[in-house]
Design an enzyme around this catalytic site. Structure first.
Site, PDB file in Angstrom:
ATOM      1  CD  GLN A  99      -5.577 -40.790 -20.803  1.00 35.58           C
ATOM      2  OE1 GLN A  99      -5.470 -40.429 -21.874  1.00 35.58           O
ATOM      3  NE2 GLN A  99      -6.982 -41.142 -20.592  1.00 35.58           N
TER       4      GLN A  99
ATOM      5  CG  ASP B 235     -10.341 -34.448 -24.590  1.00 33.86           C
ATOM      6  OD1 ASP B 235      -9.195 -33.892 -24.086  1.00 33.86           O
ATOM      7  OD2 ASP B 235     -10.693 -35.650 -23.989  1.00 33.86           O
TER       8      ASP B 235
ATOM      9  CG  HIS C 183     -13.038 -44.285 -26.108  1.00 35.69           C
ATOM     10  ND1 HIS C 183     -11.823 -44.310 -26.716  1.00 35.69           N
ATOM     11  CD2 HIS C 183     -12.806 -43.722 -25.074  1.00 35.69           C
ATOM     12  CE1 HIS C 183     -10.875 -43.266 -26.227  1.00 35.69           C
ATOM     13  NE2 HIS C 183     -11.664 -43.053 -25.130  1.00 35.69           N
TER      14      HIS C 183
ATOM     15  NE  ARG D 228      -5.227 -41.519 -25.906  1.00 33.24           N
ATOM     16  CZ  ARG D 228      -6.242 -41.052 -25.696  1.00 33.24           C
ATOM     17  NH1 ARG D 228      -6.796 -40.858 -24.487  1.00 33.24           N
ATOM     18  NH2 ARG D 228      -7.077 -40.871 -26.659  1.00 33.24           N
TER      19      ARG D 228
ATOM     20  CD  GLU E  86     -10.036 -39.051 -25.772  1.00 38.23           C
ATOM     21  OE1 GLU E  86     -10.854 -38.226 -25.144  1.00 38.23           O
ATOM     22  OE2 GLU E  86      -9.549 -40.166 -25.173  1.00 38.23           O
TER      23      GLU E  86
ATOM     24  NE  ARG F 193      -9.812 -49.889 -15.428  1.00 32.60           N
ATOM     25  CZ  ARG F 193      -9.919 -48.887 -16.059  1.00 32.60           C
ATOM     26  NH1 ARG F 193      -9.218 -48.068 -15.818  1.00 32.60           N
ATOM     27  NH2 ARG F 193     -11.125 -48.858 -16.795  1.00 32.60           N
TER      28      ARG F 193
ATOM     29  CE1 TYR G 143     -13.583 -43.061 -21.382  1.00 26.05           C
ATOM     30  CE2 TYR G 143     -14.086 -44.396 -19.656  1.00 26.05           C
ATOM     31  CZ  TYR G 143     -13.283 -44.249 -20.494  1.00 26.05           C
ATOM     32  OH  TYR G 143     -12.330 -44.863 -20.820  1.00 26.05           O
TER      33      TYR G 143
ATOM     34  CD  GLU H 278     -11.100 -46.311 -29.039  1.00 30.37           C
ATOM     35  OE1 GLU H 278     -10.851 -44.982 -29.042  1.00 30.37           O
ATOM     36  OE2 GLU H 278     -11.804 -47.083 -29.012  1.00 30.37           O
TER      37      GLU H 278
ATOM     38  CE  LYS I 263      -8.106 -37.401 -21.550  1.00 34.44           C
ATOM     39  NZ  LYS I 263      -8.689 -38.105 -22.969  1.00 34.44           N
TER      40      LYS I 263
ATOM     41  CG  ASP J 253     -14.590 -34.917 -22.239  1.00 35.85           C
ATOM     42  OD1 ASP J 253     -15.452 -35.054 -22.988  1.00 35.85           O
ATOM     43  OD2 ASP J 253     -13.493 -35.516 -22.519  1.00 35.85           O
TER      44      ASP J 253
ATOM     45  CB  THR K 120     -10.511 -29.069 -25.692  1.00 34.07           C
ATOM     46  OG1 THR K 120      -9.966 -29.626 -24.438  1.00 34.07           O
ATOM     47  CG2 THR K 120     -11.822 -29.786 -26.136  1.00 34.07           C
TER      48      THR K 120
HETATM   49 CA    CA Z   1     -12.060 -37.352 -23.840  1.00 33.22          CA
END
Ligand code: CA
Length: 437
Positions: A248, A241, A142, A245, A207, A151, A137, A382, A261, A135, A265
């Site tokens: 994660q 995906d 995103h 959270r 996702e 962060r 990114y 998001e 994750k 996977d 999937t």
């Molecule tokens: Ca992903």
């Protein structure tokens, strides 16, 4: 790059009337998948309108020869890996032969009709045995949005604009669309709690991604040049995906996602081929002023000119109550797939630059594809701004993350001027309550 031929002709129609104006599977698409029906063995098929054309039966007929027959033979078993292992030429030959057989002007209608099965009576499974799933990114909006949540002072890490970031995902738990997703357990730790607990995730998310199916592999130690990356990309599907959270947030440092994750999937069942997508290739959007140029091994003139895809992606949700009350699915987001900082070819080239061999049937995820504004955000993390701003459903219910009984669906529509639009078919999953422990 893939050329346009008679299979893309917008004037071509099929004698299968449901193919005309079909949102996903007009005669210009012809995606490959694995299906079974009536207790028969799983085998390769091509989606056409509301039907599936049986490739195993076609391979046994006298309607094909040469490279097209070779490709149909390779698609006759219970996975498409042998088809994917071939170069694009036999795959394209089969596409052209199938297109001609299904054309309104075909004289083989009577011979082909017994090889067609109503899709509604067929079961679809994963199109390939996935040896490895990686996977990426590459959705920069995103990455920025999530970075801001995790962060706030340092959203986009310094490597992002130099390296197509990725990690090795879990292949064993990739499931085909329609498979329910069981709410997972995991280690959770509230910010101010002294210690973590094992509990059911309270922040189950999705996702929105594209899945990339690897065709021909590369030998160990032999990197794939950017100019040749397209030869290794057989096709695309939608990919969800699913992500926990809260798990994660606690587990992801320093090595990245793991159990948040790997529980599941979901992919759409049909491989929409690189050939079918040829009319929908567009230029990769230019990098903003001041961004670094990629290293030379990631720079391809053709790739920059036509390495992105004109696909509109959409996410919808229904709750159990919405379905009971007869509400239509609520659109959570809509946006273009071109919101990717790196092209798929750059992903493939980068993946192999260290000599790592890719195999036929390997699956790549692009990473969540979000747009710059809220209506195109590709995850609830998001959309709800980390759980702070709930999304309202037509029933008055609200969602910060997914609840049991929700059905989450992805869709994609390929569109270009003077071209017949095609799609992927469904990529959906029902959220089931966690199993008791
Ligand atoms: Ca992903």
């Amino acid at each position: 790059m893939n050329s346009i031929d008679e299979t893309h002709n917008p004037a071509r129609t099929s004698w299968i009337t449901s193919a005309q104006s079909h949102p996903d599977f007009p005669i210009q698409n012809l995606p490959f998948g694995i299906f079974s029906n009536d207790g028969g063995a799983p085998r390769g098929g091509v989606a056409i309108g509301d039907f599936i054309l049986d490739l195993a039966a076609l391979a046994q007929s006298s309607l094909l020869d040469g490279a097209a027959r070779q490709a149909a033979d390779a698609a006759s078993g219970d996975s498409l890996n042998p088809l994917l292992a071939l170069t694009a030429d036999p795959r394209r030959a089969l596409r052209r032969a199938v297109s001609a057989l299904l054309d309104s002007n075909s004289t083989h209608r009577d011979a082909v009709t017994p090889m067609l099965h109503p899709a509604i009576a067929c079961t679809l499974q994963l199109p390939a045995r996935i040896g490895d799933y990686t996977d990426f990114y590459v959705g920069i909006h995103h990455a920025t949005n999530v970075g801001l949540l995790f962060r706030p002072d340092n959203p986009l890490l310094p490597n992002y604009k130099h390296v197509p970031i990725g990690y090795h995902g879990r292949a064993s738990s990739v499931r085909v669309s329609g498979t329910p997703v069981l709410r997972p357990h995991g280690q959770l730790k509230a910010t101010h709690a002294p210690a973590p607990e094992l509990a059911v995730t309270r922040r189950l998310d999705y996702e929105l991604e594209l899945g990339v199916w690897i065709g021909k592999g590369n030998a160990p130690g032999v990197a794939i040049p950017i100019e040749e990356a397209g030869q290794h990309i057989a096709g695309f599907s939608l990919l969800n995906d699913w992500s926990a959270r809260d798990v994660q947030a606690w587990e992801y440092q320093p090595l990245g996602p793991f159990l948040a994750k790997s529980f599941q999937t979901t992919v759409s069942p049909w491989i929409v081929t690189a050939e079918a997508l040829a009319p929908f290739r567009i230029a990769q959007p230019g990098r903003p002023e001041g961004d670094p140029a990629p290293l030379p091994y990631l720079c391809g003139v053709d790739d920059q000119a036509q390495g992105a895809l004109a696909i509109t992606l959409e996410v919808t949700i229904t709750s159990e109550r919405m379905r009971a009350e007869g509400h239509a699915p609520l659109r959570l987001s809509q946006g273009p797939a071109s919101n990717m900082y790196w092209t798929v070819a750059q992903m493939v080239t980068h993946h192999s630059v260290n000599g790592c061999n890719l195999n036929p049937g390997d699956l790549l995820g692009t990473g969540t594809i979000s747009g710059p504004t809220r209506h195109a955000y590709g995850s609830l993390l998001e959309l709800s701004n980390g759980g702070a701003h709930p999304v309202e459903l037509p029933t008055g219910e609200t969602r910060t993350f997914l609840e049991d009984g929700d059905i989450l669906s992805l869709s994609g529509r390929m569109e270009a001027k003077d071209r017949v639009s095609i799609g992927f078919g469904p990529c959906s999953g029902l959220v089931l309550a966690a199993q008791k422990r």
